[in-house]
Design an enzyme around this catalytic site. Structure first.
Site, short mmCIF file in Angstrom:
data_model
loop_
_atom_site.label_atom_id
_atom_site.label_comp_id
_atom_site.label_asym_id
_atom_site.label_seq_id
_atom_site.Cartn_x
_atom_site.Cartn_y
_atom_site.Cartn_z
CE LYS A 1 8.74 -10.91 -16.71
NZ LYS A 1 7.32 -10.85 -16.93
CE1 TYR B 1 19.28 -2.10 -23.52
CE2 TYR B 1 18.38 -0.03 -22.73
CZ TYR B 1 18.95 -0.78 -23.74
OH TYR B 1 19.20 -0.20 -24.96
P1 NAD Z 1 18.05 -4.90 -32.42
O1 NAD Z 1 17.51 -5.90 -31.46
O2 NAD Z 1 17.19 -4.48 -33.57
O3 NAD Z 1 19.46 -5.42 -33.01
C1 NAD Z 1 20.47 -5.93 -32.17
C2 NAD Z 1 21.38 -6.85 -32.98
O4 NAD Z 1 22.37 -7.37 -32.07
C3 NAD Z 1 20.64 -8.05 -33.56
O5 NAD Z 1 20.99 -8.22 -34.91
C4 NAD Z 1 21.12 -9.23 -32.71
O6 NAD Z 1 21.16 -10.46 -33.39
C5 NAD Z 1 22.51 -8.76 -32.31
N1 NAD Z 1 22.98 -9.43 -31.10
C6 NAD Z 1 22.31 -9.61 -29.93
N2 NAD Z 1 23.04 -10.33 -29.08
C7 NAD Z 1 24.22 -10.63 -29.71
C8 NAD Z 1 25.38 -11.35 -29.34
N3 NAD Z 1 25.49 -11.95 -28.14
N4 NAD Z 1 26.40 -11.44 -30.24
C9 NAD Z 1 26.30 -10.86 -31.46
N5 NAD Z 1 25.22 -10.17 -31.86
C10 NAD Z 1 24.18 -10.06 -31.00
O7 NAD Z 1 18.48 -3.65 -31.52
P2 NAD Z 1 18.66 -2.08 -31.93
O8 NAD Z 1 17.43 -1.37 -31.55
O9 NAD Z 1 19.19 -1.95 -33.30
O10 NAD Z 1 19.78 -1.66 -30.85
C11 NAD Z 1 21.17 -1.66 -31.14
C12 NAD Z 1 21.91 -1.11 -29.95
O11 NAD Z 1 21.42 0.20 -29.63
C13 NAD Z 1 21.75 -1.94 -28.67
O12 NAD Z 1 22.97 -1.92 -27.95
C14 NAD Z 1 20.68 -1.19 -27.91
O13 NAD Z 1 20.75 -1.43 -26.54
C15 NAD Z 1 21.02 0.25 -28.26
N6 NAD Z 1 19.90 1.19 -28.10
C16 NAD Z 1 18.77 1.10 -28.86
C17 NAD Z 1 17.75 2.03 -28.66
C18 NAD Z 1 16.49 2.03 -29.49
O14 NAD Z 1 15.64 2.90 -29.28
N7 NAD Z 1 16.31 1.12 -30.43
C19 NAD Z 1 17.86 3.01 -27.69
C20 NAD Z 1 19.01 3.05 -26.91
C21 NAD Z 1 20.03 2.14 -27.14
#
Ligand code: NAD
Length: 445
Positions: A294, A350
Site C-alpha cells: 500500500k 516491505y
Molecule cells: P511466496 O508467497 O510464494 O512463499 C512464501 C512462503 O512463506 C509461503 O509458503 C507461506 O505460507 C510462507 N509463510 C508466510 N508467512 C509465514 C509464517 N509466518 N510462518 C511460516 N511460513 C510462512 O513467496 P516467494 O516469492 O517464494 O518469496 C520467498 C521469499 O523471497 C520472501 O522472503 C520474499 O520476501 C523474498 N523475495 C521474493 C522476491 C520475488 O520476486 N518473488 C523478490 C525478493 C525477495
C-alpha cells in the site's frame, strides 16, 4: 508467459521476425546441471598477481582449459582479470582494453570475473581511486554483456589472496551456472576461513538444513536445491500450507515442521526438531516472507505490523536463540530484497523489513563468527513466483524487459543456488555479505 515469449523470439521463423522488428530477445541463461561443465569453453586469465600461477594450476585441476595469453582466435568460456596489485587508475587501461579485445571471443553464457581489492578510506587517494574505479567498470561491463554472459567481481580483504577458500569458492560460484542471474555484483573475501568441498557436486553433504516458508515458491526451490547439494532437509511452513509442504518433503526425503515463524518458541521448535530427528542443525534459511503493499498514505497498522513481524522481527528473535544455544558452525542465510536496497513504490513496510534484514546480517556477522558460523543474505530482484504473479501483467512485462543485458525475470532456482553457496563451508570467509540475485535490475547500484 516469460518462457513462451523467450521460445518465440529464439526459435525458427518467429526468431527472424523478432530480429526484423527489433523486439528484445532475452537470451537463454546457462543454468547449473550436475553434469554440465563448469564453464562453456576455455578460460583466459589476464594480468599478473602474486600466486597467479597457483591459481591457474587450480583452475586446471578443475578440468578447465586455461590460457594465460590471448591468441585472438579461440572461443572463450571465461575471462579472469587479476587487478589486485594496481595502484593508480592509469594502470587500468592495459588490462581493461585487453579484456575488451577478448570479449568478442566469449561464447553465450560465458563469465567475466575480476579479482581486486576493496577501496578503503585509509587508502592513498590514487589507490582508492583505482580500486573504486574497478567497481564502476565491472558493473558497467555487466550491462554490456550479451548472450546470457555476465560480469562479476571478487574483492580480497587484507590477509586474503587468490588461493583463499573464499576466493576459490566465489570464483567457482561465478563461473558455474549457479550464478546465471547474478550480474554486476561483488563478493568480498573477508577472512581465510572455510574449506572447499571434497565433492563439488555435493557441497552440503552431511549437513542438516532448515528452510522456512518451504511449501512453495522460492522456499520450495531452496529446499530442493539444498537437498540436491547433499543436505538433509527440514521444511517449515504455516499449518495451512501443510499439504503443499508434505508434497515438497516427499520429493526430497525431508521431514516437515508446521510452524508460524512469528511464534515466540519458533527457534526452540526448530532446534528440537532438527537435533532430535537428524542429530544437528547446521544451516538455517530464513525464507518465509509476506507482502502487504500500500502507498504509505493508505497504510494501516495491520499491514505494516504483519510484514515487520514475519519478515524481520521473527528472524531477529530466532537468531538470538540460535546464538544463545551456541550451535557450532551454524550458517544462517536470510532473504532480503532489492526493494530493501533501492526502495519500491507501495512497499515502505516491505522495504523496511528487507532493509532490516540487511542491517541485521551485517551486524550479526561477528556474533556468528565467534561460534565458527556465518550469516549472509541474498537480495532477489524480480523472480517469477506466485508473489510476483500478482503484479499486473503490463508492469510485469516491463519489469522483465528493462533489465539491460539479461532481459528477463529470474527463477526461484537462481535464488536457491546463491543460498546454497552462501550456506556452504566454502563461503565461510564471505561472512556478512548481501548478494543481489537480480539480473542487475537496479539503476546505479
Ligand atoms: P511466496 O508467497 O510464494 O512463499 C512464501 C512462503 O512463506 C509461503 O509458503 C507461506 O505460507 C510462507 N509463510 C508466510 N508467512 C509465514 C509464517 N509466518 N510462518 C511460516 N511460513 C510462512 O513467496 P516467494 O516469492 O517464494 O518469496 C520467498 C521469499 O523471497 C520472501 O522472503 C520474499 O520476501 C523474498 N523475495 C521474493 C522476491 C520475488 O520476486 N518473488 C523478490 C525478493 C525477495
Amino acid at each position: 508467459m516469460a518462457d513462451k515469449y523467450m521460445e518465440l523470439v529464439n526459435t525458427g521463423m518467429t526468431k527472424k521476425l523478432a530480429k526484423l522488428l527489433g523486439l528484445p530477445r532475452p537470451p537463454r541463461l546457462r543454468r547449473y546441471g550436475e553434469t554440465t561443465p563448469l564453464l562453456p569453453g576455455p578460460v583466459l586469465v589476464l594480468g599478473s598477481s602474486a600466486r597467479a600461477q597457483e591459481l591457474s594450476d587450480t583452475l586446471v585441476s578443475w578440468d578447465l582449459d586455461v590460457r594465460r595469453h590471448d591468441a585472438g582466435d579461440a572461443k572463450l568460456g571465461g575471462l579472469v582479470l587479476l587487478l589486485d596489485e594496481l595502484t593508480h587508475p592509469e594502470q587500468l587501461s592495459a588490462l581493461m582494453l585487453a579484456a575488451g579485445a577478448a570479449l568478442r571471443q566469449l561464447v553465450p553464457g560465458a563469465r567475466v570475473v575480476s579479482i581486486s581489492r576493496p577501496a578503503l578510506d585509509t587508502d592513498a587517494p590514487a589507490l582508492a581511486a583505482v580500486r573504486q574505479g574497478i567497481d564502476g567498470a565491472m558493473r558497467s561491463l555487466g550491462r554490456e554483456m550479451r548472450g546470457g554472459a555476465t560480469a562479476n567481481g571478487i574483492l580480497l580483504n587484507e590477509g586474503t589472496d587468490l588461493l583463499s577458500p573464499g576466493t576459490l569458492g566465489a570464483l567457482r560460484f561465478f563461473f558455474s551456472g549457479r550464478s546465471a542471474y547474478v550480474d554486476g555484483q561483488f563478493l568480498t573475501v573477508r577472512t581465510t576461513e572455510g574449506a572447499l568441498p571434497q565433492d563439488f557436486r555435493k557441497p552440503l553433504a552431511g549437513k542438516v538444513a532448515v528452510v522456512t516458508g518451504a511449501a512453495r515458491g522460492i522456499g520450495a526451490s531452496i529446499a530442493r536445491t539444498l537437498a540436491r547439494d547433499g543436505a538433509q532437509l527440514v521444511v517449515v511452513d504455516m499449518p495451512a500450507a501443510g499439504e503443499a509442504l508434505a508434497a515438497v518433503a516427499n520429493q526430497i526425503g525431508a521431514t516437515t515442521l508446521q510452524l508460524d515463524v512469528t511464534a515466540k518458541d519458533a527457534a526452540q521448535q526448530i532446534m528440537d526438531h532438527a537435533i532430535g530427528r537428524h542429530g544437528s542443525l547446521d544451516i538455517v534459511v530464513h525464507n518465509a516472507g509476506i507482502t502487504r503493499d500500500k502507498l504509505l498514505a493508505n497504510m494501516d497498522a495491520a499491514r505494516w505490523d504483519s510484514v515487520i513481524a514475519v519478515n524481520i522481527a521473527s528472524q531477529l528473535r530466532m537468531n538470538e536463540v540460535f546464538l544463545a544455544a551456541k550451535l557450532p558452525g551454524l550458517r544462517v542465510v536470510s532473504l532480503a530484497s532489492t526493494s530493501g536496497i533501492a526502495g519500491n513504490r507501495g512497499q515502505t513496510n516491505y522495504a523496511a523489513s528487507k532493509g532490516g534484514v540487511i542491517g541485521m546480517v551485517r551486524s550479526s556477522a561477528k556474533l556468528f563468527a565467534e561460534q565458527g558460523g556465518s550469516i549472509a543474505a541474498v537480495a532477489p530482484g524480480f523472480i517469477e513466483t506466485e508473489m510476483t504473479a500478482k503484479i499486473p501483467l503490463g508492469t510485469r512485462t516491463v519489469a522483465r524487459m528493462v533489465l539491460p543485458s539479461l532481459m528477463q525475470g529470474g527463477l526461484p532456482q537462481d535464488v536457491a543456488e546463491a543460498i546454497s553457496f552462501l550456506g556452504s563451508d566454502a563461503a565461510a570467509g564471505l561472512n556478512g555479505q548481501v548478494l543481489r540475485v537480480c539480473g542487475q535490475s537496479l539503476v546505479g547500484a
